[in-house]
Structures are given as structure tokens and as C-alpha cells.
Design a protein around this motif. Structure first.
Motif, PDB file in Angstrom:
ATOM      1  N   PHE A   1      -7.386  -4.286  -1.947  1.00  0.00           N
ATOM      2  CA  PHE A   1      -6.680  -4.379  -3.218  1.00  0.00           C
ATOM      3  C   PHE A   1      -7.575  -4.997  -4.290  1.00  0.00           C
ATOM      4  O   PHE A   1      -8.192  -6.046  -4.084  1.00  0.00           O
ATOM      5  CB  PHE A   1      -5.415  -5.230  -3.071  1.00  0.00           C
ATOM      6  CG  PHE A   1      -4.313  -4.527  -2.323  1.00  0.00           C
ATOM      7  CD1 PHE A   1      -3.439  -3.684  -2.984  1.00  0.00           C
ATOM      8  CD2 PHE A   1      -4.154  -4.704  -0.958  1.00  0.00           C
ATOM      9  CE1 PHE A   1      -2.421  -3.025  -2.298  1.00  0.00           C
ATOM     10  CE2 PHE A   1      -3.146  -4.055  -0.267  1.00  0.00           C
ATOM     11  CZ  PHE A   1      -2.281  -3.211  -0.936  1.00  0.00           C
TER      12      PHE A   1
ATOM     13  N   VAL B   1      -6.675   0.073  -5.660  1.00  0.00           N
ATOM     14  CA  VAL B   1      -7.293  -0.223  -4.363  1.00  0.00           C
ATOM     15  C   VAL B   1      -8.574   0.583  -4.227  1.00  0.00           C
ATOM     16  O   VAL B   1      -8.842   1.492  -5.013  1.00  0.00           O
ATOM     17  CB  VAL B   1      -6.335   0.118  -3.193  1.00  0.00           C
ATOM     18  CG1 VAL B   1      -5.078  -0.719  -3.240  1.00  0.00           C
ATOM     19  CG2 VAL B   1      -5.987   1.607  -3.197  1.00  0.00           C
TER      20      VAL B   1
ATOM     21  N   ILE C   1       0.828  -1.201   0.000  1.00  0.00           N
ATOM     22  CA  ILE C   1       0.000   0.000   0.000  1.00  0.00           C
ATOM     23  C   ILE C   1       0.865   1.254   0.000  1.00  0.00           C
ATOM     24  O   ILE C   1       0.388   2.357  -0.279  1.00  0.00           O
ATOM     25  CB  ILE C   1      -0.936   0.013   1.234  1.00  0.00           C
ATOM     26  CG1 ILE C   1      -2.004   1.092   1.086  1.00  0.00           C
ATOM     27  CG2 ILE C   1      -0.137   0.228   2.514  1.00  0.00           C
ATOM     28  CD1 ILE C   1      -2.948   0.872  -0.061  1.00  0.00           C
TER      29      ILE C   1
ATOM     30  N   LYS D   1      -1.222  -5.853   7.285  1.00  0.00           N
ATOM     31  CA  LYS D   1      -1.636  -6.472   6.034  1.00  0.00           C
ATOM     32  C   LYS D   1      -2.427  -7.740   6.319  1.00  0.00           C
ATOM     33  O   LYS D   1      -2.025  -8.568   7.124  1.00  0.00           O
ATOM     34  CB  LYS D   1      -0.421  -6.788   5.162  1.00  0.00           C
ATOM     35  CG  LYS D   1       0.313  -5.565   4.645  1.00  0.00           C
ATOM     36  CD  LYS D   1       1.384  -5.957   3.655  1.00  0.00           C
ATOM     37  CE  LYS D   1       0.775  -6.597   2.418  1.00  0.00           C
ATOM     38  NZ  LYS D   1       1.800  -6.941   1.403  1.00  0.00           N
TER      39      LYS D   1
END
Length: 236
Positions: A91, A97, A27, A72
Motif C-alpha cells: 500500500f 498499491v 485490498i 494482511k
């Protein structure tokens, strides 16, 4: 011995599963709002954001939110903010995203690869501007003579003077707005997404000639696109 082997196998399987959850896209990076669904209409919304391990910031402003960490999960990255607040990004691919916003629904972001500044050839001036990704190959009009490309010209530099000769319908004032010229070229080639992106860049760099925009025939196919309508209404 058999029970020990079973336990060992279970531990290895657990470790492999935990490692696989950590894999996947990151990210961290520069993200640009793509569109949001509002009452069945998809509209561009939201500022650019740059995410690092320590903070979220909005380029060009003083807006910064400190982060205490990034967690995550499978297909999800949770940005841990102060006071126990977490912001989840989901995602849809390595470079796309979305997040779920109240009332607005899903807000989509796509990754931006920050380009190295380069020069764009413009009649009468050579300003330094960010290179458009990617360069657009412009086919010459049938009535205009073809120009050989200068040997020393970089592959990612677009000769706006040549494109305006090949496209007499583009107002001459576009020579002062390379982003607007790129938007016209993209619209002429039928790439509506790129045309809207370049037009948004033109507005953000100070383009204000709405009369020229309304008179440009290349945008005829875009006038029914709600993204185009929302963008023009914002700067009109």
C-alpha cells in the motif's frame, strides 16, 4: 501481584499490536494499472483487476484466479493462491498499491470507484455510457456565445455539443466518441493524467481515428510524454 500485573500488561500490549496490524486499507476492490518503470521510463502496463475475498478476475475476460485467503501485514496484503503461491501488494495509500514484477519492477495500481451509468449529451444521439469521474467544467471560448445550462440537465452530464462549439479545433467526429472529447477537454485544461486516462478509454471503446488524434492541437504538450507515445503506438 506485581508480576501478575506486568504479565497482564504485556498480554494487553501484544493484543493491541495484533489488532493494529489488522487495521488499514482493504485490498478488496476494483484496481486499474497506473504505470510501470521500464528502463527509467514510466509506461502504462497491466489489465484492470477486481479482487474479492475468493478470487482475482480481469473484467471483460474469462481470466480468474481462485484465492484461498488474504493475509494482511503492515502496509502489505498477500493474496494466497493455490499451490502455496502468494502475491504481495504494497500500500502506498488507501487507494494506491504496487507489486514488484520481474524485469518490469514496480507496477502501480489505483483504486477505481465503479460509477453508476449515466447519459452523456451528444449531438444527434444520446448513448448510455459510464459517467466520467469527475465531470469537467469547460470554460467557453471568448468568441463563442455562452449557453445557459438547461434546468433539467444533471450536474454530471457534459454537453459535448456545447464544448465542440467552444472549441473549433476539435474534429466533429468526436461527437461519436465522448471519451475522446473528454480527453481533448482535459488536455486543454492541462490535466495530462486525466487526458491520457480518457484517451485510453476512447481506444478501448473502439476509437480508431488516428488522423484525427494527430491533428488535434490540444495533445501537442502530450506528444513528448512516454505514456502518450506508448498508448498511441499500441493502437496505431
Amino acid at each position: 501481584m506485581k508480576s501478575r500485573a506486568i504479565v497482564t500488561g504485556m498480554m494487553c500490549g501484544t493484543l493491541l499490536a495484533a489488532c493494529s496490524e489488522q487495521e488499514g486499507p482493504s485490498i478488496v476492490g476494483h484496481w486499474k494499472a497506473e504505470r510501470a518503470t521500464v528502463f527509467s521510463a514510466q509506461l502504462p502496463v497491466g489489465p484492470d483487476i477486481v479482487i474479492s475475498e475468493q478470487a482475482i478476475r480481469v473484467p471483460g475476460t474469462d481470466g480468474t484466479i481462485a484465492l484461498s485467503g488474504i493475509t494482511k501485514k503492515s502496509g502489505e496484503a498477500v493474496l494466497e493462491m493455490p499451490y502455496g503461491v502468494g502475491l504481495s501488494f504494497y500500500f502506498d495509500g488507501a487507494d494506491r498499491v504496487h507489486l514488484n514484477a520481474p524485469l518490469l519492477g514496480k507496477i502501480y495500481y489505483r483504486r477505481v470507484l465503479d460509477a453508476v451509468p449515466t447519459q452523456v449529451a451528444v449531438t444527434g444521439a444520446v448513448p448510455t455510457v459510464p459517467a466520467p469521474p469527475p465531470a469537467i467544467a469547460v470554460p467557453p471560448a471568448s468568441s463563442a456565445p455562452q449557453r445557459p445550462a438547461p434546468a433539467a440537465q444533471s450536474a454530471n452530464v457534459i454537453d459535448v455539443a456545447a464544448t465542440t462549439d467552444a472549441a473549433p479545433n476539435v474534429a466533429t467526429s468526436t461527437s461519436t466518441s465522448p471519451e475522446f472529447a473528454h480527453a481533448v477537454l482535459a488536455a486543454r485544461q492541462g490535466d495530462q493524467d486525466l487526458a491520457i486516462d480518457r484517451l485510453r478509454d476512447a481506444f478501448q471503446h473502439g476509437f480508431k481515428n488516428i488522423d484525427e488524434l494527430d491533428a488535434t492541437p490540444e495533445f501537442a504538450a502530450l506528444r513528448s510524454d512516454v505514456r502518450f507515445q506508448a498508448l498511441v503506438a499500441r493502437y496505431r
